[in-house]
Design a protein around this motif. Structure first.
Motif, PDB file in Angstrom:
ATOM      1  N   LEU A  40      49.471  28.256  32.564  1.00 52.26           N
ATOM      2  CA  LEU A  40      49.211  29.605  33.011  1.00 52.26           C
ATOM      3  C   LEU A  40      50.264  30.729  33.441  1.00 52.26           C
ATOM      4  CD1 LEU A  40      49.019  30.228  36.398  1.00 52.26           C
ATOM      5  CD2 LEU A  40      47.330  28.280  36.362  1.00 52.26           C
ATOM      6  N   ASP A  41      51.396  30.010  33.792  1.00 55.17           N
ATOM      7  CA  ASP A  41      52.429  30.773  34.256  1.00 55.17           C
ATOM      8  C   ASP A  41      53.239  31.632  33.099  1.00 55.17           C
ATOM      9  OD1 ASP A  41      53.090  28.112  33.961  1.00 55.17           O
ATOM     10  OD2 ASP A  41      55.110  28.203  34.910  1.00 55.17           O
ATOM     11  N   HIS A  42      52.994  31.244  32.137  1.00 54.56           N
ATOM     12  CA  HIS A  42      53.466  31.700  30.695  1.00 54.56           C
ATOM     13  C   HIS A  42      52.687  32.593  30.066  1.00 54.56           C
ATOM     14  CE1 HIS A  42      56.917  28.857  31.459  1.00 54.56           C
ATOM     15  NE2 HIS A  42      56.250  28.266  32.051  1.00 54.56           N
ATOM     16  N   SER A  68      42.771  28.324  32.686  1.00 50.38           N
ATOM     17  CA  SER A  68      41.471  29.045  32.605  1.00 50.38           C
ATOM     18  C   SER A  68      41.479  30.041  33.993  1.00 50.38           C
ATOM     19  CB  SER A  68      40.596  28.094  32.769  1.00 50.38           C
ATOM     20  OG  SER A  68      39.165  28.674  33.375  1.00 50.38           O
ATOM     21  N   PRO A  69      41.712  31.250  33.847  1.00 49.63           N
ATOM     22  CA  PRO A  69      41.467  32.016  35.188  1.00 49.63           C
ATOM     23  C   PRO A  69      40.269  31.927  35.871  1.00 49.63           C
ATOM     24  CG  PRO A  69      41.246  33.406  32.804  1.00 49.63           C
ATOM     25  CD  PRO A  69      41.647  31.863  32.422  1.00 49.63           C
ATOM     26  N   ILE A  70      39.154  31.792  35.068  1.00 49.05           N
ATOM     27  CA  ILE A  70      37.937  31.498  35.776  1.00 49.05           C
ATOM     28  C   ILE A  70      38.062  30.246  36.700  1.00 49.05           C
ATOM     29  CG2 ILE A  70      35.470  30.971  35.535  1.00 49.05           C
ATOM     30  CD1 ILE A  70      35.593  32.695  33.065  1.00 49.05           C
ATOM     31  N   ARG A  71      38.584  29.147  36.299  1.00 48.80           N
ATOM     32  CA  ARG A  71      38.678  27.984  37.216  1.00 48.80           C
ATOM     33  C   ARG A  71      39.653  28.148  38.306  1.00 48.80           C
ATOM     34  NH1 ARG A  71      39.813  24.284  33.056  1.00 48.80           N
ATOM     35  NH2 ARG A  71      42.058  24.235  33.587  1.00 48.80           N
ATOM     36  N   MET A  72      40.948  28.797  37.933  1.00 48.85           N
ATOM     37  CA  MET A  72      41.725  29.100  39.035  1.00 48.85           C
ATOM     38  C   MET A  72      41.152  29.912  40.151  1.00 48.85           C
ATOM     39  SD  MET A  72      44.133  27.308  38.041  1.00 48.85           S
ATOM     40  CE  MET A  72      45.246  27.812  39.622  1.00 48.85           C
ATOM     41  N   ARG A  73      40.330  31.002  39.912  1.00 48.99           N
ATOM     42  CA  ARG A  73      39.890  31.860  40.811  1.00 48.99           C
ATOM     43  C   ARG A  73      38.748  31.150  41.649  1.00 48.99           C
ATOM     44  NH1 ARG A  73      40.393  36.068  36.694  1.00 48.99           N
ATOM     45  NH2 ARG A  73      38.414  35.638  35.636  1.00 48.99           N
ATOM     46  N   LYS A  74      37.941  30.266  40.830  1.00 51.71           N
ATOM     47  CA  LYS A  74      36.699  29.261  41.603  1.00 51.71           C
ATOM     48  C   LYS A  74      37.744  28.388  42.559  1.00 51.71           C
ATOM     49  CE  LYS A  74      32.935  29.366  38.783  1.00 51.71           C
ATOM     50  NZ  LYS A  74      32.252  28.537  37.634  1.00 51.71           N
ATOM     51  N   GLY A  84      48.928  31.921  48.336  1.00 51.53           N
ATOM     52  CA  GLY A  84      50.092  32.490  49.022  1.00 51.53           C
ATOM     53  C   GLY A  84      51.120  33.182  48.224  1.00 51.53           C
ATOM     54  N   ASP A  85      51.194  32.667  46.770  1.00 54.13           N
ATOM     55  CA  ASP A  85      52.009  33.319  46.096  1.00 54.13           C
ATOM     56  C   ASP A  85      51.581  34.207  44.886  1.00 54.13           C
ATOM     57  OD1 ASP A  85      53.943  31.792  47.194  1.00 54.13           O
ATOM     58  OD2 ASP A  85      54.082  30.188  45.742  1.00 54.13           O
ATOM     59  N   TYR A  86      50.178  33.864  44.625  1.00 52.19           N
ATOM     60  CA  TYR A  86      49.738  34.464  43.280  1.00 52.19           C
ATOM     61  C   TYR A  86      48.236  34.883  43.625  1.00 52.19           C
ATOM     62  CZ  TYR A  86      53.943  33.279  40.871  1.00 52.19           C
ATOM     63  OH  TYR A  86      55.306  33.022  40.864  1.00 52.19           O
ATOM     64  N   ASP A  87      47.751  35.962  42.711  1.00 50.24           N
ATOM     65  CA  ASP A  87      46.529  36.653  42.736  1.00 50.24           C
ATOM     66  C   ASP A  87      45.789  36.743  41.323  1.00 50.24           C
ATOM     67  OD1 ASP A  87      44.187  37.895  42.820  1.00 50.24           O
ATOM     68  OD2 ASP A  87      44.733  39.681  44.191  1.00 50.24           O
ATOM     69  N   PHE A  88      45.086  35.757  41.034  1.00 48.85           N
ATOM     70  CA  PHE A  88      44.593  35.769  39.737  1.00 48.85           C
ATOM     71  C   PHE A  88      43.342  36.797  39.520  1.00 48.85           C
ATOM     72  CE2 PHE A  88      46.080  31.281  40.964  1.00 48.85           C
ATOM     73  CZ  PHE A  88      47.222  31.591  40.002  1.00 48.85           C
ATOM     74  N   THR A  89      43.160  37.550  40.350  1.00 51.85           N
ATOM     75  CA  THR A  89      42.095  38.444  40.052  1.00 51.85           C
ATOM     76  C   THR A  89      42.288  39.128  38.563  1.00 51.85           C
ATOM     77  OG1 THR A  89      41.828  38.826  42.200  1.00 51.85           O
ATOM     78  CG2 THR A  89      40.737  40.591  41.230  1.00 51.85           C
TER      79      THR A  89
END
Ligand code: ZN
Length: 325
Positions: free
Chosen positions: A70-72, A99-105, A135-140
């Motif tokens: 994801l970081d790439h 998966s952005p959905i999984r990260m947000r969940k 604390g470091d990132y926002d996947f919104t």
């Protein structure tokens, strides 16, 4: 965000941090312009886009993803109009690995008080890892943009007077590992096949696979290497990554043969000169990776991430290492 000039046409964004998701990016400023990796969230991707526009105002024509983490890839959507290029495995791998959905969940779940209480008791390492990420990132707002131009073993992008060579060397760190090489200027973007001053970690393949990928970089003999994480380096970065892998695998073998569990092995293996690298507790993940190889597990065997984060956490506590992932 500012870019560091690496050669006449190559630039790097070197992340000031070294933890999960603090990835580097690159830019090749020959028409139509090539972005290499797009950061972990939209804010970082937009800052990258603005820094690139200061070097070359036209919107870039290509985005190359060095692999599926994801970081790439999470900032791909910010480079509207660019053709996204990646290894042939990426369209299938991306939803699983990034998966952005999984990260947000996951982040949402750990905001729940009861969930936090349970995790603090049963999975403190996983909770610490998610808290670090939150604390470091926002996947919104992140939407997965998959590559449409796919690389099998090799692909050359013909830029204005410059050839940019993409070579698949995965699985080494991940399935879709691509090297991005600008031979005319002796610059190579290595993705996460090379870590510099940060403890390597990888998800697919074996250490032997990883060594083969490092061999390919050495054969190309670049003068300057932009690693996936850590400062711009030369072939010393390749040698460092190899030395770490060799050290962990070599030290883990007799412990595996003696039936020592992976966590206990990670407590016993000396860190030597690698103790000063960022995120030293990733040693636990690397012992697990060595053990997977010794057992002959399939290179694509699933990871137990709960165990992984908890193991790194326990190791950090036991050896008084920083709790960072
Ligand atoms: Zn990375």
């Amino acid at each position: 965000m500012e870019l560091e000039r690496v050669s006449e046409h190559a630039w790097a964004h070197v992340s000031p941090a070294y933890r999960f998701c603090d990835a580097n990016s690159g830019f090749v400023a020959a028409a139509p312009g090539v972005v290499v990796d797009t950061q972990s969230d939209l804010a970082h991707a937009r800052a990258l886009r603005d820094a690139i526009a200061a070097v070359r105002p036209d919107p870039p024509g290509y985005v190359v993803n060095t692999h599926e983490d994801l970081d790439h890839v999470f900032g791909n959507q910010v480079f509207e109009g660019a053709e996204v290029v990646g290894h042939r495995s990426l369209p299938e791998r991306l939803p699983k690995a990034a998966s952005p959905i999984r990260m947000r969940k996951t982040l949402e779940y750990t905001r729940n008080k009861l969930a936090r209480l349970a995790l603090r008791i049963w999975a403190p390492g996983a909770l610490a890892a998610v808290d670090q990420l939150a604390g470091d990132y926002d996947f919104t707002g992140v939407e997965l943009v998959k590559p449409t131009r796919l690389v099998d073993d090799h692909l050359t992008l013909e830029l204005d007077g410059l050839a940019l060579e993409l070579t698949h060397v995965g699985p080494a760190h991940q399935e879709g590992d691509l090297l991005v090489h600008l031979p005319a200027e002796e610059v190579l973007f290595a993705g996460d096949v090379v870590f510099k001053d940060a403890t390597p970690i990888g998800w697919r393949g074996t250490f032997a696979d990883w060594r083969r990928a490092l061999d390919v970089i050495e054969a190309k003999a670049p003068a300057r290497i932009v690693p996936g994480h850590g400062p711009v380096c030369g072939l010393d970065g390749v040698a460092d990554t190899r030395a770490y892998i060799d050290h962990v695998e070599g030290a883990a073998r007799p412990l595996f043969d003696a039936g020592v569990p992976a966590l206990e092995a990670a407590k016993r293996i000396p860190l030597e000169r690698f103790a000063d690298w960022h995120c030293p507790a990733r040693l636990y993940a690397n012992v697990q990776r060595a053990y997977r190889g010794f057992r002959g597990d399939p290179p694509d065997a699933a990871w137990d991430f709960l165990d992984l984060f908890n193991g790194m956490h326990k190791l950090a506590r036991a050896r008084e290492l920083p709790v960072e992932y």
